[in-house]
Each structure stands twice: as C-alpha cells, then as structure tokens.
Design an enzyme around this catalytic site. Structure first.
Site, mmCIF file in Angstrom:
data_model
loop_
_atom_site.group_PDB
_atom_site.id
_atom_site.type_symbol
_atom_site.label_atom_id
_atom_site.label_comp_id
_atom_site.label_asym_id
_atom_site.label_seq_id
_atom_site.Cartn_x
_atom_site.Cartn_y
_atom_site.Cartn_z
ATOM 1 N N CYS A 1 51.405 44.566 41.371
ATOM 2 C CA CYS A 1 50.094 44.121 40.903
ATOM 3 C C CYS A 1 49.352 45.253 40.208
ATOM 4 O O CYS A 1 48.558 45.024 39.289
ATOM 5 C CB CYS A 1 49.266 43.578 42.057
ATOM 6 S SG CYS A 1 49.046 44.747 43.428
ATOM 7 N N HIS B 1 45.845 45.459 47.651
ATOM 8 C CA HIS B 1 46.086 44.586 46.506
ATOM 9 C C HIS B 1 45.117 44.955 45.386
ATOM 10 O O HIS B 1 43.980 45.359 45.645
ATOM 11 C CB HIS B 1 45.893 43.127 46.933
ATOM 12 C CG HIS B 1 46.383 42.119 45.931
ATOM 13 N ND1 HIS B 1 47.468 42.347 45.117
ATOM 14 C CD2 HIS B 1 45.926 40.880 45.625
ATOM 15 C CE1 HIS B 1 47.664 41.282 44.347
ATOM 16 N NE2 HIS B 1 46.743 40.387 44.639
ATOM 17 N N ASN C 1 43.166 37.368 40.044
ATOM 18 C CA ASN C 1 44.173 37.743 41.028
ATOM 19 C C ASN C 1 45.558 37.646 40.382
ATOM 20 O O ASN C 1 45.945 36.579 39.900
ATOM 21 C CB ASN C 1 44.086 36.793 42.228
ATOM 22 C CG ASN C 1 45.074 37.152 43.325
ATOM 23 O OD1 ASN C 1 45.831 38.113 43.210
ATOM 24 N ND2 ASN C 1 45.066 36.375 44.390
#
Length: 643
Positions: free
Chosen positions: A68, A224, A249
């Site tokens: 990510c 994250h 996201n």
C-alpha cells in the site's frame, strides 16, 4: 500457465516464475506463489490501455501484496504529467500500436540518478485476474507494469511487502518528502500543517498512515497507508463550517465506519445539495473524514515537494524554485571516518564537506543512505543480472544525523568549531532513508558533517544540496590542510580502557534498581587518575539491533572498606532511563579516586554479553551536545485478499 504469445519480448532477468515472486519466503505471499500464473494484458482484458481518460480512474487498488505504501506514492505521478512521463516514458508502443513488442521501460530515482528498468508485460494473476495492484479502471495497466518494474528493482515482488511511503515518493519523484506526525502535536502545529496542506493539495501527493492499533468506530487498519485525494470546506445547516478530507483506501473497498461514512448520520446535518455534492465525488474505496476524526484516526501525513521541471523542485514553504543542485557521495568506514554522533569524542573523524554559499539563499541539505536492496542502482539496470532475491529493504537502516557550522575557511579549527552550536542540525539521529535540513544561510563557507549515531558504523550516503541561489559543494580531503586544535585549546590525551562482561539469567542479570535483584549485576571497578577529571563511560551490548535490550548503568564511588550496598547508596553518575540501543554513554566530571560502574538491563534475567569503555582525559572542554536516537520506523503493508 498458457503458452507465451509468439514474437513478444521475454525478460530473461526477471522470469515469469516463483523466484520473481518470493525471496526468503517469510510473508503470506509464499503459500500462494505456486498458484500464480503470468498473463499479458491482452490475455487479461479485451481492450487493454495504459492510462484511463479520467485521471480519477487511475487510482490504484491493492491486491494480495502488502505494498500500500508504494501504491499511495504513485499518486504523485497523477499530480504531474511531466513527472509521470519521466517515470513512465510516453513514447512506448502499447497493445493498440503496430510496433507493440511486449516490452516496457520505467525510470526510478535511485541514490542520486535516474535509472531505467526494462520488463516484459507478463503480470502475476490468480484465476485470469491481476492479483497484485490494479487501477480503478481495470483495463488500465500503467500501475501493475510500474509495480513490476519496481519489484524487479528490488529483486522480487515479496521485497515490496512493507515499506515507507516517503521512500517510494523519493524513488518516483527524485525530490524531497516531509513526514508530519500529529499524534502528540499541539493544536497550533496541526493548524499550521492543515493550512499548508490546503495550499498544496493540487500540486503535492499526500498520504496518511495508521501506525498503531486503533480502538473506535473507524478502525481503518493497523500499519496501513492511505491517499489523501482532496480537502474541502463544507457548511452545516446551522451555518457552521467544517473541513473534510477525502481519503482513498488502496484496498479499493469501503472500510470506514466513522460518522461521515457514505450512510453516516452527519450528512443529515447538511443541506441536501451540499451533502450530494460531497457524496457524488467519492468512488470505490474513498470516504470523507472530518478534521477531528482525521487527527483521531491517523498518526502521520507524508507529503512530497512539487517537481516543476525535470530535477527542479519547489519549496513547499516559500514556493521558491530550487534550481541550483549539487550532490556528492561519501562513506563511513570503520577505522577511518566512522566517528559516530557528537556524543563521541571521535565525532570530528566523520566525513566533512565545504558548502560555499554565494548569496542569501533558502537551502535544503539532504542526507540519503544507500538503499538496502538486492539490485542497488547500476547505471543500466535493464542490462544487469544481479537479482539477489532478498527482502533486504526489511533490514533496519542505520540512524544518521547532519550538522552545519558557519566557518572561516582559512582559520578552520575542527575541534573548536564542533564545540560551538551549529547553525542547523538534526534534533536526533533518524532511521529515515533520506532526511533533510531546511535553513537560510548567509554568504560564506559552511562546514557540513554527516554522522551515524553509533561510532564504527559503516554505510554509504549521498549528500545533496538544493537551493534557489548559487552554491558549490566539495569534500574536505586529507590533502587539504585543516588546522588541528593546539594543545592550549584542548589539552591532554584521551585514554580508553575496554572491559568485557555478561548478564546471565539467575546469576548476573539483576535488572534495574527497581528490582531487589539489582545487586546481582556485574560491578566493574575503575580508577580516575589524579590528573584527570572528565570521564566518559560507554556501555555497548553485543546483540542484534532488532533484539536490543533496554540498557543503562550507574557509577558509584567505591567505599574504602569495600562494603558496597548498591540499593542504599546513591550513584554519583547515571545513564538512565534505560534505552533500547546498542550503545549508551555518559560523560561526567569525577574527582580522582576509585569507582565502580554497574551496567544493567531494565528487566532482570535478560541475557547478553557487553563491553564497558572507560575514557579519561584532563580538562577537556566538552561538546555541548547530547545527541538522541529517533524511533525505529514502522513500515506499512496491510493486505487485502482478493475474493
């Protein structure tokens, strides 16, 4: 695996096999690697293309790979067309062109220069679908191709499992990045940063990260990274204004459960027209967060400097174009110039550089460690066969710092200069791969000293100066005369005694003074001579960086009768609180006589070997500095298994 399409390029250096997927095999990717097949875009999609017509559809989604941090950094390329073409050259033949060969080249800024990485377009798939990154428009393939090139640069896909958004932003822009932690920030700092983010939202890539476990309604995920895609002002029915962040996201699905989620209750507090305006702007994986929730849920923001032209970076603080850039490579070598921080008497041994400033300028001095990756950065990576297939970016980088002094070049006295306050310097040694100092320097010569926190720590670095005014940067080499301190400035000679010991469970690992077993710790005697007053005690544990115990020590005056009661006698010098560091030290002034140093771990029964260094010197003027060590960086990696 389907047969290869005839006549198309096949990359021999990064083959379509398990070795390109995993290295050490210590991530959740390994059990799936045997099920992954490799397909070209025209075998995945009926009408593949590089980029979608709508740039919002180019946003990335994360697959089963924990990268990510890289996907969020790729948003920087969507902010700047010239930068996108620098990283992903526009003149390449794609599937719609007659000259298509299945070969693509991407560029990354690695350790001071742009390097090319050439790949074929065979991409990892599960069930004929991309299993790693893909775009909102799943027929756009620029992102999975860029991800593959980045994986090749690192040796394999698994090497991208966890990392820093800041590092990927530097690799994609060749510029600078700032990380703002809001966790313990004062309200005035938060407001200042918010104002800056509003001003830069159209030009800078912004990411926010969760670096801890969160309890509450949001719970967007631990460790994250997210992309901030917009910041807007809104108005409630009551007339009250508010600030909303649009956050994407990389999982590509809604996970936000805050009060401004798509079906949240707070939208009813807005006029229907106003709420519809906000809700119509979000797509899969995006959500709105109010300012107060944003500070509650996210720990830090990472922001890249705008790149206006090739290698021309714009200051986020003044808007000045940093059009003058110079850089130079260096190394810390044990036994030569690995002097450690200003806490060490050997600090002056570190590499030293002249910076000549010709007019008052806004200055950014950056220090970059060589990336710890499999391939490194050869001049032509697409011709290199150095795939070492290690997840070497999981190796903790060393803690580094940077200090600058204004000096008279012809009257330079190193020992005297480093005892004065620098005009700019890092507040603590940082594990960041690249750090920078922002300062406004006056014309003249300046001395730059990069250092590691611990002495005798080896590493390569790149020193880079970016400014809006003319400068020159050069290294102070041994053949250039540097006036050393005379005896009347710093008299005496340092003498160092090394003693070794060990903490053993149920024997000599008594823990700190908080525990009744403290008296079990080794008690090491030493003497301060009559002609010495300044004493430096250093404790070094022989352990791996990632397995460090919290260590410290106390120094006691040795009683004449030899009956030392450690828990009742007050120490005359202490190095506390206990620190999770390979080495801790304390410099103190002690009268001549007999002493005892008691090293300890914070908790009892923690085993480890150690060394104690006792350094004494007569009437030395101490450096007015107590360098500190920054926190170990927390990498982000969270995955989302495709269903």
């Amino acid at each position: 695996m389907p047969p290869p399409v005839a006549g198309l390029y096949v990359d021999p250096e990064f083959p379509a096999c398990v070795s390109s997927l995993v290295g050490r095999g210590n991530t959740p990717l390994s059990p799936l690697s045997d099920r992954i097949t490799w397909l070209r875009p025209q075998e995945i999609s009926p009408s593949p293309h590089l980029f979608p017509e709508n740039s919002r559809d180019a946003l990335g989604k994360q697959g089963i790979l924990g990268d990510c941090w890289f996907i969020c950094a790729c948003s920087a390329l969507l902010k700047s067309q010239p930068l996108l073409h620098q990283v992903f050259p526009a003149d390449q033949h794609t599937w719609e062109h007659q000259g298509y060969t299945g070969r693509f080249t991407c560029r990354f800024w690695r350790f001071g220069r742009w390097v090319e990485v050439t790949i074929d377009d065979r991409l990892p798939c599960l069930g004929h679908k991309l299993c790693f990154s893909h775009c909102q428009d799943q027929e756009a393939f620029w992102l999975p191709l860029l991800e593959k090139a980045y994986a090749k640069l690192h040796g394999c896909y698994e090497a991208l499992w966890a990392g820093q958004v800041a590092d990927a932003l530097v690799d994609l822009t060749g510029g600078m990045v700032e990380r703002w932690s809001f966790e313990f920030a004062e309200e005035s700092f938060r407001e200042q940063m918010l104002s800056k983010m509003l001003d830069l939202k159209e030009r800078c890539a912004m990411s926010c990260s969760v670096l801890r476990s969160i309890e509450g309604s949001g719970d967007p995920g631990q460790f994250h990274a997210f992309t901030i895609t917009d910041i807007q002002h809104g108005k409630m029915k009551s007339g009250q204004s508010l600030l909303l962040f649009r956050v994407h996201n990389p999982w590509g699905r809604n996970c936000w459960e805050g009060s401004w989620q798509k079906s949240g209750t707070k939208w009813a507090l807005m006029d229907h027209t106003e709420s519809s305006r906000f809700l119509s702007q979000i797509q899969d994986g995006e959500f709105w967060v109010e300012k107060e929730e944003f500070f509650q849920e996210f720990n830090e923001v990472t922001l890249s400097f705008p790149v206006i032209e090739k290698d021309h970076i714009q200051s986020i603080w003044t808007g000045s174009l940093l059009s003058h850039t110079q850089q130079i490579y260096g190394s810390w070598v044990i036994g030569q110039n690995a002097g450690g921080s200003r806490n060490n008497t050997s600090f002056s041994d570190n590499p030293k550089f002249w910076l000549r400033v010709r007019e008052p300028s806004e200055m950014y001095v950056t220090l970059m460690q060589r990336p710890k990756v499999g391939l490194g950065a050869p001049d032509n990576i697409h011709n290199s066969r150095k795939l070492q297939h290690e997840i070497s970016n999981n190796v903790t980088p060393i803690a580094v710092g940077l200090h600058i002094w204004k000096v008279e070049k012809r009257r330079l006295n190193i020992q005297k200069i480093i005892q004065t306050p620098p005009v700019a310097g890092t507040s603590s040694h940082s594990y960041d791969r690249q750090l920078h100092l922002r300062c406004e320097l006056l014309p003249g010569y300046h001395l730059i000293i990069p250092s590691t926190f611990l002495r005798d720590t080896e590493g390569d670095f790149l020193l880079r100066v970016l400014t809006n005014g003319p400068i020159s940067l050069s290294e102070i080499t041994s053949n250039k005369p540097v006036e050393r301190a005379s005896e009347d400035v710093i008299p005496g000679i340092w003498e160092t005694l090394e003693l070794k010991g060990q903490w053993k469970k149920n024997n000599s690992a008594g823990g700190s003074r908080n525990f009744p077993s403290y008296h079990l710790n080794p008690a090491i005697p030493f003497c301060v001579p009559t002609n010495s007053q300044l004493v430096k005690v250093t404790l070094r544990q022989h352990n791996q960086q990632t397995l460090c115990h919290a260590i410290g020590f106390h120094v006691y005056l040795a009683p004449a009768d030899g009956s030392l009661c450690l828990l009742s006698q007050e120490p005359c010098a202490s190095c506390i609180p206990h620190s999770y560091s390979l080495e801790v030290s304390k410099t103190c002034i002690l009268a001549s006589g007999q002493y005892i140093v008691v090293p300890s771990t914070y908790l009892p029964d923690q085993e480890c070997k150690f060394s104690i260094f006792i350094s004494t010197k007569t009437e030395r003027k101490p450096i007015k500095s107590e360098e500190t060590l920054g926190k170990i960086l927390k990498e982000v990696s969270v995955i989302s298994l495709m269903k």
